[in-house]
Write a protein that holds these residues in place. Structure first.
Motif, short mmCIF file in Angstrom:
data_model
loop_
_atom_site.label_atom_id
_atom_site.label_comp_id
_atom_site.label_asym_id
_atom_site.label_seq_id
_atom_site.Cartn_x
_atom_site.Cartn_y
_atom_site.Cartn_z
N ALA A 25 0.80 -1.20 0.06
CA ALA A 25 0.06 -0.21 -0.03
C ALA A 25 0.81 1.11 0.02
O ALA A 25 0.77 2.28 -0.63
CB ALA A 25 -0.85 -0.10 1.31
N GLU A 28 2.26 1.74 -3.51
CA GLU A 28 1.20 2.20 -4.41
C GLU A 28 1.06 3.74 -4.34
O GLU A 28 0.48 4.50 -5.28
CB GLU A 28 -0.09 1.57 -4.38
CG GLU A 28 0.01 -0.02 -4.50
CD GLU A 28 -1.26 -0.59 -4.35
OE1 GLU A 28 -2.09 -0.20 -3.58
OE2 GLU A 28 -1.33 -2.14 -4.88
N HIS A 29 1.29 4.30 -3.09
CA HIS A 29 1.33 5.74 -2.91
C HIS A 29 2.57 6.33 -3.44
O HIS A 29 2.75 7.53 -2.76
CB HIS A 29 0.81 6.11 -1.63
CG HIS A 29 -0.53 5.83 -1.42
ND1 HIS A 29 -1.52 7.09 -1.41
CD2 HIS A 29 -1.22 4.76 -0.91
CE1 HIS A 29 -2.78 6.45 -1.19
NE2 HIS A 29 -2.57 5.20 -0.51
N GLU A 288 -4.81 -0.23 2.78
CA GLU A 288 -5.04 0.89 1.76
C GLU A 288 -5.90 1.98 2.69
O GLU A 288 -5.01 3.23 2.69
CB GLU A 288 -5.55 0.67 0.71
CG GLU A 288 -6.35 2.06 -0.24
CD GLU A 288 -5.13 2.93 -0.55
OE1 GLU A 288 -5.26 4.04 -0.69
OE2 GLU A 288 -3.92 2.42 -0.76
N VAL A 289 -6.85 1.75 3.26
CA VAL A 289 -7.25 2.58 4.11
C VAL A 289 -6.29 3.27 5.32
O VAL A 289 -6.21 4.42 5.57
CB VAL A 289 -8.40 2.17 4.89
CG1 VAL A 289 -9.14 2.99 6.04
CG2 VAL A 289 -9.60 1.93 3.81
N SER A 292 -3.44 5.35 3.66
CA SER A 292 -3.90 6.56 3.27
C SER A 292 -4.16 7.65 4.44
O SER A 292 -4.01 8.93 4.40
CB SER A 292 -5.52 6.49 2.47
OG SER A 292 -5.20 5.70 1.40
N ASP A 293 -4.68 7.29 5.56
CA ASP A 293 -4.95 7.92 6.72
C ASP A 293 -3.56 8.33 7.27
O ASP A 293 -3.41 9.62 7.56
CB ASP A 293 -5.65 7.42 7.88
CG ASP A 293 -6.00 8.11 9.00
OD1 ASP A 293 -6.77 9.08 8.90
OD2 ASP A 293 -5.62 7.77 10.18
N LEU A 295 -0.45 8.79 5.67
CA LEU A 295 0.00 9.86 4.85
C LEU A 295 -0.74 10.88 4.91
O LEU A 295 -0.01 12.04 4.87
CB LEU A 295 0.03 9.13 3.48
CG LEU A 295 1.01 7.84 3.24
CD1 LEU A 295 0.91 7.54 1.85
CD2 LEU A 295 2.44 8.13 3.60
N ARG A 296 -1.97 11.34 5.07
CA ARG A 296 -2.67 12.39 5.12
C ARG A 296 -2.32 13.07 6.40
O ARG A 296 -2.14 14.26 6.39
CB ARG A 296 -4.43 11.99 5.37
CG ARG A 296 -5.03 13.20 5.54
CD ARG A 296 -6.51 13.04 6.04
NE ARG A 296 -6.69 12.06 7.09
CZ ARG A 296 -6.58 12.44 8.28
NH1 ARG A 296 -6.64 13.79 8.49
NH2 ARG A 296 -6.87 11.53 9.30
N HIS A 299 1.13 14.36 5.96
CA HIS A 299 1.17 15.85 5.00
C HIS A 299 0.57 16.93 5.76
O HIS A 299 0.81 18.28 5.85
CB HIS A 299 0.05 15.30 3.84
CG HIS A 299 -0.23 16.51 3.26
ND1 HIS A 299 0.44 17.33 2.11
CD2 HIS A 299 -1.52 17.52 2.81
CE1 HIS A 299 0.05 18.33 1.74
NE2 HIS A 299 -1.10 18.52 1.88
#
Length: 308
Positions: A25, A28-29, A288-289, A292-293, A295-296, A299
């Motif tokens: 995951a 993929e990012h 993936e969830v 994503s959280d 990496l958010r 950021h």
């Protein structure tokens, strides 16, 4: 050929299925990642380099984030050292997911129960003490009132070390539990066999649930329970999200059961939850969830640092 720098440390001593899903995951990012054992990390406080005295094997300096998939056990000193590494990363501005404070609150069943109770979240009557005479009197009183109890290791997971106390002789001796007795009132779930719900919460939102059932009274998947799809109804969602917030979790698996009258009780809040069983029945790519959280959050932290 120069290898790309590893930017995310996946803290684990047993990567397995979960580690592989996380690495895929992150890739993929567009992020590189590597496995790190907290046992191999070290402090070198004579080092003035980018790591500020904290050395993470496999990284030149510090990672951009650390995903905690496991904290090794051991002596009090060893566990404290492992948590020191996570605390230090956070102090150095590295996002740790879940961070050491959340791990400490959730791995300690006594503190978990205390925080749930003080937040007004329904959880079974619970007792934790060192005094063996007081514990013996408690057990006698509960049994006399028609209640059974569950004795759990203060630090434990995957249903290991659980004892159902149906009579006085079932209570483990103090030497068998390091002198600390943690007891919860046993909550029968009906005549159809033991069952409960695992609700997965990421970023404060309950995203998926499964029903775990067992012919025995222990419903952990690691102990042979089976997983079934479940509707994430409003009650399960609210309880799981409230429990996650009470313990300050970035992500967690919340265990909930309903008694014979249908009342819901939060049993545990897991700081390093597995999700393989849930993955098989919920239809979501949970790695993936999670990625994503995380990496958010990285950021957002960078944006805040830039603004300040």
């Amino acid at each position: 050929m120069t290898q790309p720098s590893r930017r995310i440390a996946i803290c684990t001593d047993d990567p397995g299925w979960h580690g592989a899903r996380l690495r895929r995951a992150f890739a993929e990012h567009g992020w590189d990642s590597g496995y790190v054992s907290l046992q191999a990390c070290r402090f070198d406080l004579t080092d003035d380099g980018d790591g500020a005295g904290l050395v993470i094997p496999g990284f030149d300096g510090l990672p951009d984030g650390a995903f905690v998939r496991g904290v090794p056990g051991g002596t009090l000193e060893q566990v404290t050292f492992h948590l020191d590494v996570l605390h230090a990363l956070r102090r150095l501005g590295i996002l740790v997911y879940n961070d050491a404070r959340a791990i400490e609150r959730s791995v300690d069943k006594c503190m978990t129960s205390f925080l749930l109770r003080t937040a007004g979240i329904p959880t079974p009557p619970t007792w934790c003490a060192r005094d063996p005479d007081w514990i013996a009197e408690l057990v006698e009183r509960e049994l006399a009132a028609g209640h059974q109890l569950v004795h759990k290791p203060l630090f434990g997971s995957q249903g290991e070390g659980l004892t159902r106390v149906r009579e006085r002789g079932d209570l483990p001796a103090p030497d068998d539990c390091n002198g600390i007795h943690y007891l919860q009132r046993f909550i029968p779930t009906g005549d159809a066999g033991a069952h409960d719900w695992r609700v997965f919460v990421v970023g404060g939102q309950a995203l998926a649930a499964m029903r775990r059932s067992s012919r025995d009274w222990i419903t952990n998947v690691a102990q042979g329970a089976s997983c079934h799809p479940a509707v994430l109804d409003a009650e399960l969602r609210t309880l799981a999200e409230s429990a996650s917030a009470a313990l300050g979790m970035a992500y967690t698996g919340v265990d909930i059961l309903r008694d014979r009258e249908g009342r819901a009780w939060v049993i545990e809040v897991n700081g390093v939850p597995a999700w393989k069983g849930l993955q098989q029945v919920c239809g979501l790519d949970l790695a993936e969830v999670l990625v994503s959280d995380m990496l958010r959050r990285i950021h957002e932290n960078r944006v805040m640092e830039a603004v300040s």
